[in-house]
Design a protein around this motif. Structure first.
Motif, short mmCIF file in Angstrom:
data_model
loop_
_atom_site.label_atom_id
_atom_site.label_comp_id
_atom_site.label_asym_id
_atom_site.label_seq_id
_atom_site.Cartn_x
_atom_site.Cartn_y
_atom_site.Cartn_z
N UNK A 289 108.02 -34.39 74.50
CA UNK A 289 109.48 -34.49 74.43
C UNK A 289 110.02 -35.91 74.47
N UNK A 290 109.17 -36.90 74.23
CA UNK A 290 109.66 -38.28 74.19
C UNK A 290 109.34 -38.86 72.81
N UNK A 291 109.97 -40.00 72.52
CA UNK A 291 109.81 -40.56 71.17
C UNK A 291 108.41 -41.12 70.96
N UNK A 292 107.86 -41.75 72.00
CA UNK A 292 106.53 -42.35 71.84
C UNK A 292 105.71 -42.10 73.10
N UNK A 293 104.45 -41.78 72.89
CA UNK A 293 103.58 -41.53 74.05
C UNK A 293 102.12 -41.62 73.65
N UNK A 294 101.30 -41.96 74.65
CA UNK A 294 99.85 -41.85 74.48
C UNK A 294 99.36 -40.95 75.62
N UNK A 295 98.78 -39.82 75.26
CA UNK A 295 98.31 -38.89 76.29
C UNK A 295 96.85 -38.54 76.00
N UNK A 296 96.19 -38.04 77.06
CA UNK A 296 94.77 -37.72 76.90
C UNK A 296 94.50 -36.29 77.32
N UNK A 297 93.51 -35.70 76.69
CA UNK A 297 93.12 -34.36 77.07
C UNK A 297 91.76 -34.01 76.51
N UNK A 298 91.38 -32.75 76.70
CA UNK A 298 90.09 -32.28 76.19
C UNK A 298 90.36 -31.15 75.19
N UNK A 338 93.61 -29.33 76.58
CA UNK A 338 93.99 -29.37 77.99
C UNK A 338 94.28 -30.81 78.35
N UNK A 339 95.54 -31.10 78.57
CA UNK A 339 95.96 -32.50 78.77
C UNK A 339 95.77 -32.90 80.21
N UNK A 340 95.28 -34.11 80.43
CA UNK A 340 95.06 -34.51 81.83
C UNK A 340 95.56 -35.91 82.18
N UNK A 341 96.08 -36.66 81.23
CA UNK A 341 96.58 -37.99 81.63
C UNK A 341 97.60 -38.51 80.64
N UNK A 342 98.41 -39.45 81.11
CA UNK A 342 99.36 -40.12 80.22
C UNK A 342 99.28 -41.62 80.46
N UNK A 343 99.21 -42.39 79.38
CA UNK A 343 98.97 -43.83 79.49
C UNK A 343 100.17 -44.66 79.04
N UNK A 344 101.08 -44.01 78.37
CA UNK A 344 102.17 -44.77 77.75
C UNK A 344 103.32 -43.82 77.46
N UNK A 345 104.53 -44.23 77.84
CA UNK A 345 105.71 -43.44 77.47
C UNK A 345 106.83 -44.38 77.03
N UNK A 346 107.33 -44.19 75.85
CA UNK A 346 108.50 -44.94 75.35
C UNK A 346 108.50 -46.42 75.69
N UNK A 370 100.59 -22.18 74.20
CA UNK A 370 99.29 -21.52 74.41
C UNK A 370 98.14 -22.45 74.10
N UNK A 371 98.31 -23.36 73.13
CA UNK A 371 97.17 -24.22 72.80
C UNK A 371 97.39 -25.67 73.21
N UNK A 372 98.53 -25.96 73.79
CA UNK A 372 98.85 -27.33 74.20
C UNK A 372 99.23 -27.27 75.67
N UNK A 373 98.20 -27.39 76.52
CA UNK A 373 98.39 -27.06 77.93
C UNK A 373 98.14 -28.27 78.81
N UNK A 374 98.60 -28.16 80.03
CA UNK A 374 98.27 -29.20 81.00
C UNK A 374 97.07 -28.67 81.81
N UNK A 375 96.08 -29.53 82.03
CA UNK A 375 94.84 -29.10 82.69
C UNK A 375 95.14 -28.46 84.05
#
Ligand code: AMP
Length: 552
Positions: A289-298, A338-346, A370-375
């Motif tokens: 829900x933000x304009x720019x982000x770097x997130x990590x998951x499995x 399964x998302x587990x971290x965020x490194x950058x937001x806006x 259903x397919x974009x979840x938080x760990x």
């Protein structure tokens, strides 16, 4: 710059095994090079044409190279193959036959570094029908222009066999030495850009202040933080006190970069896999829900929509490898993240934000689907709760748990003690060697991989279960080649049948069902633990034992 200047530097680096000497040679070279050439040289020194994370590859096989060398030198392919075997290196073979070639052709041009780079980049762009011939044309042109040691290094670079022993560490230290900048600053910039060439160029032009200005940018991959190991959850609780326990999902790590409507996906090795996972791209576009982000998951391959049981890694691997007709395989092998971290937001990097806060931010910016979840996570200091969570992860058929330090920052590229993995220890298997394959390039005179089998005491038969190519040092390769020579039954091309005699104790990541081998199973990532010369072929493990382990 003449290409010869670079190959002479290669030769010098190749001539020493000492890290410091290699560093000095490169530092001196980078110090006196024009700014614009530095990224190119940093790639070449590591035997690459593109930065590590680029999707582009040259895609030239040994056979095609032998053909090119044969045409340019006027010698038969068989002869070239003989030289490759003798010298253990296709580059050296090319150098030898081209140096002795009759000097009837005039060198078509004097090679410079930019020419070689351009030719190789154009070669990488070729694909589809007729591309092999076009690739050959580029290679032949380079080889017939090559003088002295140039051919050797051109061949090695194209085949991905430069192997000067120059890794990221040495290039980093050379930058530090050449431009007298603090190693921490170079490292920081590198982890944020994953491109040492760019880092070196920035330092050369703008010094430390330039380095300090380098920041994260969505679209450019970041080196991921790596995990250490704990033996069990109880040890983790004792050592860390209150910590976050997360399911260690059995899949592939993904770094999701979003900027406006643009989304890019990178794997842990910084391969670009955006095209392979359109459903994740869409999810990131619509549900971050933000304009720019770097997130990590499995990313995990799941049984079907509505059944999240993970599938074996090889199914996910099919998704990763598939470059065309994605829709078809997408339907057959659904995935979730399964998302587990965020490194950058806006515009703000969140690397120094404590993990517990990053997790809150992650949940805030994600609209889970259903397919974009938080760990799944449990924060606890209680060993029983931690143990239950671990068992819960295993009962979901995942690998174990990750244990994360609540107040830890994110340290790109490092295996620091901020996150740990706990997973069951795999039992090793004693397997008989029943086949082998000759290595390639520098290792052409050694057996490069071994075909492994279990023993069926009932039938007296050996059933294959996998091929092992890793876990061996050069010394072992040489020693084992000698050892197995006496047991060779048949040789066809690169492949050898070996009389069942020698037992290897083998570790592996996983046992999978597989039609590839007689046993019906395959070992994933088998590696040698040791040679069991105390055992004979009849003492090898049986298929029953493999099935027992699998059940457990
Ligand atoms: P390993 O590859 O065995 O060193 O374990 C670390 C890897 O586990 C990471 O690189 C991720 O790909 C994966 N992983 C799975 N689930 C998680 C999680 N919840 N947090 C962090 N890493 C995870």
């Amino acid at each position: 710059m003449r290409f010869k200047e670079l190959t002479d530097v290669f030769e010098k680096i190749d001539g020493t095994s000492k890290r410091l000497e290699k560093t000095d040679i490169i530092a001196e070279f980078l110090g006196k090079t024009d700014d614009y050439l530095i990224p190119t040289l940093c790639n070449f020194l590591q035997g690459r044409v593109f930065p590590l994370w680029s999707e582009r590859e040259l895609g030239v096989a040994q056979k095609l190279m032998v053909k090119c060398i044969s045409t340019v030198s006027g010698r038969a392919e068989k002869e070239i193959e003989g030289e490759v075997k003798n010298l253990g290196d296709t580059g050296a073979a090319a150098e030898k036959v081209l140096l002795t070639k009759k000097q009837t052709t005039l060198y078509s041009r004097t090679l410079n570094v930019e020419d070689v780079e351009n030719s190789l980049k154009r070669l990488a762009d070729l694909g589809g029908k007729g591309s092999q011939d076009k690739k050959m044309a580029y290679i032949k042109e380079l080889l017939s222009s090559a003088e002295g040691n140039e051919a050797k290094f051109i061949v090695r670079i194209i085949l991905g066999e430069l192997r000067l022993g120059v890794g990221d560490g040495i290039v980093r230290d050379s930058i530090v030495k050449a431009f007298e900048v603090p190693v921490e600053e170079v490292e920081r910039a590198y982890y944020l850009t994953s491109d040492l060439g760019e880092v070196a160029r920035t330092v050369k032009i703008n010094g430390v202040s330039g380095l300090k200005e380098i920041s994260m940018e969505p679209g450019r991959p970041i080196k991921v933080m790596l995990a250490q190991k704990k033996q069990g959850v109880r040890e983790a609780v004792e050592d860390l006190g209150e910590a976050a326990y997360e399911i260690k999902y059995d899949g592939a790590r993904v770094q999701i970069h979003k900027k406006g409507d643009e989304v890019v996906l990178y794997t842990r090795r910084l391969e670009n896999v955006t095209d392979q996972f359109p459903e994740i791209v869409n999810a990131a576009r619509d549900h971050v829900k933000v304009a720019a982000a770097i997130i990590e998951g499995e990313i995990v391959a799941i049984t079907m929509m509505g059944d999240r049981t993970p599938r074996p890694f090889q199914d996910l691997s099919r998704r990763i490898k598939r470059k065309y007709n994605i829709g078809e395989v997408q339907k057959k092998i659904p995935v979730e993240v399964n998302l587990f971290d965020v490194l950058y937001i806006d515009g703000e990097n969140t690397l120094s934000t404590p993990f517990s806060e990053r997790r809150k931010l992650l949940k805030k910016i994600i609209d889970a689907t259903a397919i974009f979840r938080v760990a799944e996570q449990k924060v606890t200091a209680n060993p029983d709760i931690a143990e239950n969570f671990y068992n819960h992860a295993l009962s979901m058929k995942h690998e174990g748990v990750m244990v994360k330090v609540l107040n830890a920052p994110y340290k790109p590229g490092s295996r620091v003690g901020y996150m740990y993995k706990v997973k069951p220890i795999m039992e090793t298997l004693d397997l008989v060697v029943v086949g082998a394959t000759w290595g390639e390039g520098r290792r052409a005179n050694w057996l490069g991989s071994y075909l492994l089998a279990v023993f069926d005491a009932n039938t007296g038969e050996f059933q294959t279960i996998g091929r092992m190519a890793t876990g061996l040092s050069d010394q072992q390769l040489e020693e084992y080649t000698e050892l197995f020579k006496q047991y060779i039954i048949r040789e066809s091309g690169q492949d050898l049948s070996i009389k069942p005699h020698i037992i290897f104790e083998v570790a592996y990541e996983e046992i999978q069902k597989s039609p590839t081998y007689d046993s019906g199973y395959a070992l994933r990532f088998p590696r040698l633990v040791r040679l069991r010369d105390d055992k004979g072929p009849q003492d090898a493990d049986s298929l029953e034992r493999v099935e027992e382990i699998l059940k457990k």
